[in-house]
Scaffold this active site. Structure first.
Site, PDB file in Angstrom:
ATOM      1  N   ASP A 105      17.261  -0.520   0.584  1.00  0.00           N
ATOM      2  CA  ASP A 105      18.000   0.640   1.100  1.00  0.00           C
ATOM      3  C   ASP A 105      17.493   1.936   0.465  1.00  0.00           C
ATOM      4  OD1 ASP A 105      19.686  -0.901   2.704  1.00  0.00           O
ATOM      5  OD2 ASP A 105      21.105  -1.230   1.078  1.00  0.00           O
ATOM      6  N   GLU A 106      17.308   1.902  -0.850  1.00  0.00           N
ATOM      7  CA  GLU A 106      16.899   3.112  -1.564  1.00  0.00           C
ATOM      8  C   GLU A 106      15.503   3.561  -1.144  1.00  0.00           C
ATOM      9  OE1 GLU A 106      16.698   4.814  -6.170  1.00  0.00           O
ATOM     10  OE2 GLU A 106      17.365   2.762  -5.772  1.00  0.00           O
ATOM     11  N   ARG A 107      14.620   2.599  -0.937  1.00  0.00           N
ATOM     12  CA  ARG A 107      13.252   2.953  -0.529  1.00  0.00           C
ATOM     13  C   ARG A 107      13.208   3.482   0.898  1.00  0.00           C
ATOM     14  NH1 ARG A 107      11.302  -2.513  -3.658  1.00  0.00           N
ATOM     15  NH2 ARG A 107      11.304  -1.550  -5.733  1.00  0.00           N
ATOM     16  N   ALA A 110      14.386   7.005   0.645  1.00  0.00           N
ATOM     17  CA  ALA A 110      13.353   7.877   0.076  1.00  0.00           C
ATOM     18  C   ALA A 110      12.363   8.316   1.150  1.00  0.00           C
ATOM     19  CB  ALA A 110      12.630   7.148  -1.051  1.00  0.00           C
TER      20      ALA A 110
END
Length: 249
Positions: A105-107, A110
């Site tokens: 999710d974080e990538r 980003a």
């Protein structure tokens, strides 16, 4: 990862510290990954929701970063902090797996969040070059600048397509870790390329802190570090594409 959460009845007693905690001075809670057993590194960690107002928690002064200065980053210290076990997220010793899922999710975020910033850099630079004059004509009259901006915009569109594909896989419930790593790698590298190239066309104005291109140059650098460095992304891609040699046993 050395922070421990020792079992004590219905509680965990947490000791250790955490570096590079985003918004650490402002946050009310932290999702803490800590060692809860002596097993293998990927089987001994648990994710625990820890209120940051508990006794035994202290914080450093904000770090002096080159970018992302609107968001504080600190080190958080835990000195025998008692937290109820019901605050654990998921099963005990399964925190590593939960964290790896979160990284996808974080990538994806980003990569997706960089698109409009990079487009803005190109658009603002084109507008500025259309007004700035040198040797009797605007900078945008120079075909070399036109072509470079066109190339950068094309790269941004390629990143958008990759990001959309990765998000589509994730929404469908499929494993998007490979595509997310690729998108995040491309976003970090393209962020540097676009910001640096655009800044050059602003001349001395591009070297000023108040310039939005300069801020992109500084703030965007963390994309190749946070949520896994470029080298980690390359390792994930190489492994999933089976580019790594087999280990002899």
């Amino acid at each position: 990862l050395k922070t421990t959460a020792r079992s004590q009845g219905d509680d965990y007693v947490i000791s250790g510290s955490k570096m590079w905690i985003t918004n650490g001075l402002q946050a009310d809670f932290i999702c803490l990954l800590a060692n809860t057993s002596d097993g293998a590194p990927h089987k001994n960690k648990s994710l625990i929701l820890v209120p940051l107002g508990l006794a035994g928690i202290s914080k450093s002064t904000p770090f002096d970063k080159i970018g992302m200065r609107a968001s504080d980053t600190v080190q958080v210290f835990f000195d025998n902090v008692k937290v109820p076990k019901r605050f654990r997220i998921g099963d005990e010793n399964r925190g590593f797996q939960v964290q790896m899922e979160q990284f996808t999710d974080e990538r994806l975020y980003a990569a997706a969040s960089s698109l409009k910033r990079l487009e803005g850099c190109v658009r603002m630079t084109a507008d500025y070059c259309g007004e700035r004059e040198a040797f009797g004509q605007t900078l945008l009259s120079n075909q070399a600048i036109q072509f470079r901006l066109a190339e950068l915009q094309t790269e941004i569109e390629a990143l958008r397509a990759l990001t959309y594909r990765a998000c589509d896989l994730h929404i469908q419930g499929q494993d998007a870790s490979l595509m997310a790593a690729m998108a995040k790698l491309k976003a970090g590298r393209l962020s540097r390329t676009v910001s640096d190239a655009c800044l050059q066309y602003w001349g001395g104005m591009g070297f000023m802190n108040e310039n939005p291109i300069a801020r992109s140059f500084l703030d965007g650098r963390v994309l190749s570090i946070g949520a896994g460095a470029d080298e980690v992304m390359l390792s994930i891609i190489a492994k999933q594409m089976k580019f790594t040699p087999k280990v002899l046993r």
